[in-house]
Design a protein around this motif. Sequence first.
Motif, short mmCIF file in Angstrom:
data_model
loop_
_atom_site.label_atom_id
_atom_site.label_comp_id
_atom_site.label_asym_id
_atom_site.label_seq_id
_atom_site.Cartn_x
_atom_site.Cartn_y
_atom_site.Cartn_z
N SER A 43 0.59 -1.09 -0.15
CA SER A 43 0.16 0.10 0.08
C SER A 43 0.70 1.31 0.25
O SER A 43 2.15 1.14 0.44
N VAL A 103 1.02 5.74 1.15
CA VAL A 103 0.44 6.32 2.05
C VAL A 103 0.03 7.66 0.91
O VAL A 103 -0.58 8.18 1.76
N GLU A 134 -3.26 6.13 -0.95
CA GLU A 134 -4.37 5.43 -0.43
C GLU A 134 -4.38 5.94 1.70
O GLU A 134 -3.49 5.89 2.26
N ALA A 135 -5.83 5.43 2.11
CA ALA A 135 -5.95 5.47 3.24
C ALA A 135 -4.74 4.04 4.54
O ALA A 135 -3.66 3.83 3.56
N PRO A 136 -3.52 5.78 5.12
CA PRO A 136 -2.96 4.81 5.82
C PRO A 136 -2.44 3.50 6.31
O PRO A 136 -1.80 3.10 7.34
N SER A 137 -4.75 3.29 6.64
CA SER A 137 -4.71 2.28 7.68
C SER A 137 -3.56 0.74 7.52
O SER A 137 -3.51 0.09 8.69
N ARG A 138 -3.25 0.57 6.52
CA ARG A 138 -2.90 -1.07 6.46
C ARG A 138 -1.29 -0.35 5.91
O ARG A 138 -0.89 -1.38 7.16
#
Length: 131
Positions: free
Chosen positions: A24, A26, A29-33
């Motif tokens: 992923s 960041v 994309e959303a940094p949650s992964r």
Amino acid sequence: MQEPGTAAAGGDEKRHKVAVVVYSNVTTEAPSRAYRAFGFVAELLAHGDDVVLIFDGGGSATLAAVLSRKHDLHKAYAAAAPALRGVCGYCAGAYGVADALKAADVPFLVDDRGHASLRRLLDEGRQIVTF
């Protein structure tokens, strides 16, 4: 019944061999992964497991970003950093972060036609977990 992760008969706690691969990005994309990947690696390290952390694909841009102390995920990355094996050499170039990662002395993994080899991780007996 024995609790998961507790000492097995014979006194040796089961140790896991794991490779965590971050794909992923960041920056897009959303940094949650990535955050969860760093937390998982830190958990494995805290339990003495044999873990390596690899950045591949868009994850190469993530690594370049989180190396900055100003990045929101830097502290989470720092807890996982002892497991860093490296970044896919091809992808670091493709995502325009090769110079920054070279300057940070990040190892480039190029053993599969310029890419990081996932098969090598299997040869080492590792479970591969991707984020």
